[in-house]
Design a protein around this motif. Structure first.
Motif, PDB file in Angstrom:
ATOM      1  N   THR A   1      63.738  32.512  38.700  1.00  0.00           N
ATOM      2  CA  THR A   1      63.956  32.328  40.229  1.00  0.00           C
ATOM      3  C   THR A   1      65.116  33.377  40.450  1.00  0.00           C
TER       4      THR A   1
ATOM      5  N   GLU B   1      64.018  36.569  41.563  1.00  0.00           N
ATOM      6  CA  GLU B   1      63.182  36.483  42.706  1.00  0.00           C
ATOM      7  C   GLU B   1      64.124  36.646  44.010  1.00  0.00           C
TER       8      GLU B   1
ATOM      9  N   ARG C   1      58.972  35.273  48.441  1.00  0.00           N
ATOM     10  CA  ARG C   1      57.441  35.382  48.194  1.00  0.00           C
ATOM     11  C   ARG C   1      57.054  36.638  47.675  1.00  0.00           C
ATOM     12  N   SER C   2      56.610  36.731  46.546  1.00  0.00           N
ATOM     13  CA  SER C   2      56.091  37.970  45.929  1.00  0.00           C
ATOM     14  C   SER C   2      54.889  38.107  45.852  1.00  0.00           C
ATOM     15  N   LEU C   3      54.139  38.704  46.445  1.00  0.00           N
ATOM     16  CA  LEU C   3      52.680  38.936  46.524  1.00  0.00           C
ATOM     17  C   LEU C   3      52.164  39.477  45.177  1.00  0.00           C
TER      18      LEU C   3
ATOM     19  N   GLU D   1      52.342  37.014  42.404  1.00  0.00           N
ATOM     20  CA  GLU D   1      51.394  36.082  42.413  1.00  0.00           C
ATOM     21  C   GLU D   1      50.011  36.588  42.312  1.00  0.00           C
TER      22      GLU D   1
ATOM     23  N   GLY E   1      60.841  40.734  52.795  1.00  0.00           N
ATOM     24  CA  GLY E   1      59.990  40.107  51.485  1.00  0.00           C
ATOM     25  C   GLY E   1      59.065  40.844  50.736  1.00  0.00           C
TER      26      GLY E   1
END
Lengths: 436, 293
Positions: B6, B9, B28-30, B33, B173
């Motif tokens: 975390t 991030e 949020r990290s595309l 993911e 983001g």
């Protein structure tokens, strides 16, 4: 305008106000840090500075002369013009100062190979020279366009043992040669030093290259004090990347009475778009490792520059110049090909000195400044002896390499002697009624 | 895989203190993911590069879609630039052609939008920094996020020069994909790892882009050092062109990046050839079954 108080001298980088920095691939950062460390140690090492001094004196031919040129200045009453004669250095230009310094650093780092970019060929020749002197391998990247307009310098580099690689990407000029040298360096950095030839690029190059060229201004300042008994009113130098200009400006930066003029290549005229006047018409951005003024389109793509002088044909400028411009300490003006070539011819005919076309931009700047003073009534034919205005011009290189380009420009070659695929641009740019 | 990242991030570089960091909602990290989804499926993440606008805007979209629909987890869309110092001859030739044909930056966002709509892959931009600088990092980031882009790979931007990008990427983001190299010092590997979000781009070799017959032995060390510095995801790029390269890299890295081979396929065989090569490369990404033979 950027406010600046205190000394302008010895700016350490990597930033000059908002300019400079290190916008480079990560792969090269370790090498840049090694160069930085080595340079910082060396400049404080008496053995290094003694060796540099010895080479300057016994190899480069320093100090270079400061020559007054009264016949060149004869139509500028009340103005005395002095030339700092970097053209008399070994290899024919100021470029050798930086090259000797960096070649010593390369040896100190244990590198066995030098790579360099070159535009006019002067920096390539100087690097090939130092490589021969120190027994190092040497590869020089040169835009294909420049290998054609400076063919003799290509032969010179090869005679000195260097490999010259014509660069066929992009505009095929100096900026593309830098790209190609950087690509080489990324892959060869263990054995190779990239001997960057001007005050651009990532830190530590701008401050380091300035350091090795600052001898130009230090000598000129002493010499003008000895010859004229006072500091000059102005110093003029041509600016492509800006190394000779930083070299001569540096010693005068804190002499507030000395106006500093950088003359950029106005090419065919700045209204035509075909020029290399990065500061005058550029916008800030990042190119080749530094934030600075550069010629770019709305999308941030670099715009091809144009100049009759290969050495000024670069679409950006050293970051310290960008800062000196914004602080107002130095003034940058464009000189177009026609005005430059008129000054070129005038120096040839009045003083018997053939300047590099690059340096002729500075000569033109001096004549323009003298005219401005005359127009303002600051000087006239009645100006008393001892009351004259004084200009020091950096004559950064000699014009042997430019004889073919200039001869074509002035129409001095019989038509049959203009080779196919020769410098048609120079011929096209010739003004009506150019004198033979 | 349980994540303990975390800290990675939340954009800790912008100098917030710990208390503030806790309050900052995780971004949020595309890209993360996509890579984690590949990991969960027993695959090495397959990351493919194609230049925007090559050979035309339409075909660059079709090619990227073919890439995404044939196994790529992350798609890098390269922005053609006049002075691409990290690119080898194949990519240079492609991007020079695109520029000569009059490509404009605005098309990049249209391409990103189309590709994100038509594939499940995370789509990032690969760009030299002056392109972003000219538009303004804030505007560029906003437009990229609006188009559905996941982040930017920055081949000539080091964290020291990236202050404005940290802010803009946190605001919108977006993932910050910095490069780490065989020559990077331990200190720098840490800085790069802390600065990155999505993944760390491990440069396998000291050189420019281009297919090579073997993956450099330096790559494993580059990845190990980034992992040791705390990078949860490290992908290897430069010189990767075959399924067996990806299989080899999968033994130690989280992702493998293929560029030049895909660009050459597109040049020679159009978008369909990209799909074919992507499907072949994707077999090398399968970890648990021996995808060979």
């Amino acid at each position: 305008m950027i406010e600046h108080t205190g000394s302008y001298q010895h700016q350490p980088g990597p930033y000059f106000g908002p300019y400079g920095g290190r916008w480079m691939p990560e792969s090269l950062i370790a090498a840049l840090e090694e160069v930085d460390r080595t340079f910082t140690e060396a400049r404080n090492d008496p053995e290094f500075t003694a060796e540099l001094q010895d080479l300057f004196t016994n190899y480069v031919n320093r100090p270079s002369l400061l020559t007054e040129v009264p016949r060149f200045a004869q139509d500028s009453p009340g103005v005395r013009i002095f030339l700092k004669r970097e053209d008399l250095n070994h290899t024919g230009s100021h470029k050798i100062n930086n090259v000797i310094g960096q070649a010593l650093l390369a040896r100190r780092m244990g590198k066995t190979r030098l790579i360099a970019e070159t535009g006019a060929g002067q920096h390539g020749v100087a690097t090939a020279t130092a490589a021969a002197l120190f027994g190092l391998e040497c590869t020089v990247y040169m835009g294909e366009v420049d290998t054609q307009r400076q063919a003799l310098n290509v032969a010179r580099m090869e005679m000195l043992g260097a490999t010259v690689i014509p660069v066929t990407t992009g505009a095929r000029t100096l900026k593309d040669a830098i790209n190609e040298a950087l690509r080489d360096w990324v892959a060869s950095v263990d054995t190779t030093h990239y001997l960057l030839g001007t005050v651009t690029g990532p830190a530590p190059f701008p401050a380091m290259v300035r350091f090795f060229h600052s001898v130009i201004g230090e000598e000129a300042r002493e010499q003008i004090l000895a010859q004229a008994g006072r500091l000059p009113d102005a110093v003029c130098a041509c600016v492509g990347g800006g190394s000779n200009a930083m070299g001569i400006f540096h010693a005068f930066l804190d002499d507030s009475g000395v106006e500093l003029y950088g003359l950029e290549a106005g090419g065919k005229g700045i209204s035509t778009g075909e020029h290399a006047a990065s500061i005058n018409l550029g916008r800030t951005g990042v190119l080749h490792g530094a934030r600075t003024y550069l010629m770019q389109d709305e999308d941030g793509q670099t715009i091809d520059s144009h100049s009759i002088s290969a050495g000024l044909d670069y679409p950006a400028v050293g970051p310290e110049h960008a800062w000196l411009n914004d602080t107002g300490r130095a003034t940058y003006e464009p000189v177009d090909d026609a005005e430059c070539m008129a000054a070129f011819q005038r120096l040839c005919r009045t003083e018997g000195i053939v300047p590099a076309i690059e340096s002729a931009h500075a000569l033109a700047g001096a004549l323009r400044l003298a005219q401005r003073w005359a127009d303002e009534g600051v000087v006239s034919a009645d100006t008393a002896a001892g009351e004259e205005k004084i200009i020091v011009v950096s004559l950064s290189g000699r014009g042997d390499k430019d004889v073919a380009t200039a001869a074509k420009y002035f129409g001095m070659l019989p038509d049959a002697a203009t080779p196919e695929g020769g410098d048609a641009e120079a011929v096209a740019a010739r003004p009506e009624g150019a004198q033979n | 895989m349980t994540e303990q990242n975390t800290g990675q991030e939340t954009g800790q570089q912008s100098g917030q203190n710990t208390e503030q960091q806790v309050e900052t909602p995780a971004i949020r990290s595309l890209t993360s993911e996509s890579i984690e989804a590949a990991r969960d499926a027993g695959r090495t993440a397959f990351i493919g590069y194609l230049p925007a606008g090559f050979p035309t805007v339409e075909d660059s979209i079709e090619a990227a879609v073919a890439l995404g629909n044939n196994g790529a987890d992350v798609i890098e869309i390269g922005i053609p630039y006049s002075d691409p110092v990290m690119d080898g001859p194949v990519i240079q030739a492609a991007t020079s052609q695109v520029l000569a044909d009059g490509f404009r930056i605005d098309a990049v966002f249209d391409i990103i939008r189309a590709v994100t709509q038509r594939t499940d892959a995370a789509v990032v931009v690969m760009t030299y920094w002056n392109i972003v600088d000219r538009m303004g990092v804030e505007t560029f980031a906003r437009r990229l996020a609006e188009a559905g882009g996941a982040g930017i790979v920055t081949p000539d931007l080091v964290p020291e020069e990236a202050g404005a990008w940290f802010e803009a990427s946190d605001r919108y983001g977006l993932d910050r994909i910095f490069l780490t190299a065989p020559s990077s010092t331990d200190e720098r590997v840490e800085l790069i790892t802390e600065s990155s979000r999505g993944f760390v781009y491990g440069v396998s070799v000291m050189g420019v882009t281009g297919a090579r017959s073997e993956v450099s032995t330096a790559a494993e060390n580059v990845v190990a050092r980034a992992h040791a510095a705390g990078a949860p995801r490290v992908a290897v790029g430069l010189g990767i062109s075959k399924p067996e390269h990806i299989r080899e890299i999968g033994a130690y890295a989280d992702g493998a990046i293929v560029g030049t081979a895909l660009v050459a396929a597109l040049r020679d065989g159009g978008p369909a050839a990209v799909g074919t090569l992507a499907a072949e490369l994707a077999t090398g990404a399968v970890k648990n079954s021996r995808g060979d033979a």
